[in-house]
Scaffold this motif. Structure first.
Motif, mmCIF file in Angstrom:
data_model
loop_
_atom_site.group_PDB
_atom_site.id
_atom_site.type_symbol
_atom_site.label_atom_id
_atom_site.label_comp_id
_atom_site.label_asym_id
_atom_site.label_seq_id
_atom_site.Cartn_x
_atom_site.Cartn_y
_atom_site.Cartn_z
ATOM 1 N N LEU A 1 25.280 -13.446 -26.281
ATOM 2 C CA LEU A 1 25.344 -14.821 -26.001
ATOM 3 C C LEU A 1 24.588 -15.417 -25.064
ATOM 4 O O LEU A 1 23.863 -14.867 -24.262
ATOM 5 C CB LEU A 1 26.687 -15.153 -25.346
ATOM 6 N N GLU B 1 30.884 -7.803 -30.444
ATOM 7 C CA GLU B 1 30.646 -9.173 -30.027
ATOM 8 C C GLU B 1 29.396 -9.631 -30.127
ATOM 9 O O GLU B 1 28.347 -8.835 -29.789
ATOM 10 C CB GLU B 1 31.284 -9.044 -28.516
ATOM 11 N N LEU C 1 27.434 -25.204 -31.369
ATOM 12 C CA LEU C 1 27.689 -23.522 -31.569
ATOM 13 C C LEU C 1 26.703 -23.165 -32.572
ATOM 14 O O LEU C 1 26.870 -23.439 -33.831
ATOM 15 C CB LEU C 1 28.950 -23.234 -32.153
ATOM 16 N N VAL D 1 25.721 -23.925 -27.484
ATOM 17 C CA VAL D 1 26.035 -22.313 -27.317
ATOM 18 C C VAL D 1 25.183 -21.620 -28.347
ATOM 19 O O VAL D 1 25.448 -21.992 -29.731
ATOM 20 C CB VAL D 1 27.403 -22.290 -27.364
ATOM 21 N N ASN D 2 24.670 -20.475 -28.159
ATOM 22 C CA ASN D 2 24.093 -19.916 -29.330
ATOM 23 C C ASN D 2 24.577 -18.217 -29.196
ATOM 24 O O ASN D 2 24.565 -17.647 -28.334
ATOM 25 C CB ASN D 2 22.494 -19.709 -28.905
ATOM 26 N N PHE D 3 24.641 -18.024 -30.460
ATOM 27 C CA PHE D 3 25.178 -16.406 -30.750
ATOM 28 C C PHE D 3 23.915 -15.696 -31.319
ATOM 29 O O PHE D 3 23.490 -16.013 -32.322
ATOM 30 C CB PHE D 3 26.541 -16.429 -31.726
ATOM 31 N N ILE E 1 34.208 -17.606 -28.285
ATOM 32 C CA ILE E 1 33.770 -18.207 -27.063
ATOM 33 C C ILE E 1 34.845 -19.286 -26.390
ATOM 34 O O ILE E 1 34.547 -19.376 -25.339
ATOM 35 C CB ILE E 1 32.492 -19.087 -27.807
ATOM 36 N N LEU F 1 33.886 -16.070 -34.077
ATOM 37 C CA LEU F 1 32.908 -16.463 -32.990
ATOM 38 C C LEU F 1 33.514 -17.815 -32.316
ATOM 39 O O LEU F 1 33.360 -18.063 -31.020
ATOM 40 C CB LEU F 1 31.538 -16.929 -33.600
#
Length: 265
Positions: A93, A90, A233, A69-71, A221, A217
């Motif tokens: 994503l 936010e 993450l 998962v990439n922010f 998620i 975060l």
């Protein structure tokens, strides 16, 4: 029986016989474990009495995640330099396929110039999830983190600027260097990140500059998808991302974790 200490360095590797193990880094040696990842996060450390030299084994990605998962745009400077929006309420994503992952020392293979002509690095702190979680409260979020590692969110910048979503520009094979190990018991909210390209510093930031907190975060998620042990993450990149070319060496060094080195081909 060994006990997982608050701060310990966990590595995943392949020995000379082709067998894959987790181990605890101890100087220039590794204490070899027979434990699975799930056993390790539950503090079930089975030490088989074998010590191997770190230099004598093949270092692998430190975990096999169910998802990466990439922010995005969690640092205002990076958001501005890549055409994104700074100080979002936010995160932006996206997911990377597990087929993008390569270990410390692995090669970043540039796609054909017919596909992309602008591949850049993004040095990041990555969280390794230690237990299953859904709808996690923000105040409990760090309890779900087993440890931290280093991630290089390699990006075809021309494609992320032209495509309506980031999958293609982020998803090429080898575009996810990860490692070299997991460090437990450190605070991810104040870690300096320095990325060098051929020895020249191109990124110098700190996770304390993030516009969204790490507990936020994780909680955010977990309302979208269930987090599983081993999930990665990636918390986003500070400013300074720049193009790489064949023959380059890129290092991402994170305070209290170590250095991730990869070679561009």
């Amino acid at each position: 029986m060994l006990v997982l200490q608050k701060t310990q360095t966990i590595v995943r590797y392949q020995n000379e016989y082709g067998k894959i193990h987790y181990g605890i880094v101890d100087g220039d040696e590794i204490l070899q474990l027979t434990s699975s990842f799930n056993e390790i996060v539950n503090n079930e450390l089975k030490y088989d009495g074998v010590r191997v030299r770190y230099a004598d084994v093949k270092i692998l990605e430190p975990v096999v995640p169910s998802k990466v998962v990439n922010f995005g745009w969690t640092y205002a400077g990076h958001a501005k330099e890549t055409g994104g929006q700074a100080n979002l309420k936010e995160p932006f994503l996206f997911l990377k396929p597990t087929s993008s992952l390569i270990p410390d020392g692995g090669d970043i293979i540039l796609p054909s110039s017919e596909l992309t002509q602008q591949v850049e690095m993004e040095g990041e702190v990555a969280l390794v999830i230690g237990k299953r979680g859904k709808n996690i409260k923000e105040e409990d979020a760090l309890d779900y983190v087993f440890g931290c590692t280093i991630f290089n969110d390699v990006t075809a910048r021309d494609l992320t600027k032209s495509d309506p979503q980031f999958t293609r520009g982020k998803g090429f094979d080898t575009f996810g260097p990860l490692g070299p190990w997991i460090v437990t018991g450190i605070d991810p909210s104040n870690l300096r990140i320095i990325t060098t390209l051929n020895g020249k510093v191109v990124q110098d930031g700190n996770t304390n500059q993030m516009s969204l907190s790490i507990p936020f975060l994780i909680s955010w998620i977990s309302q979208v998808m269930t987090l599983e042990p081993g999930d990665i993450l990636a918390t986003g990149s500070p400013s300074g991302s720049c193009p790489m070319k064949s023959g380059d060496i890129v290092n991402v060094e994170v305070e209290n974790i170590g250095k991730l080195t990869n070679y561009v081909k």
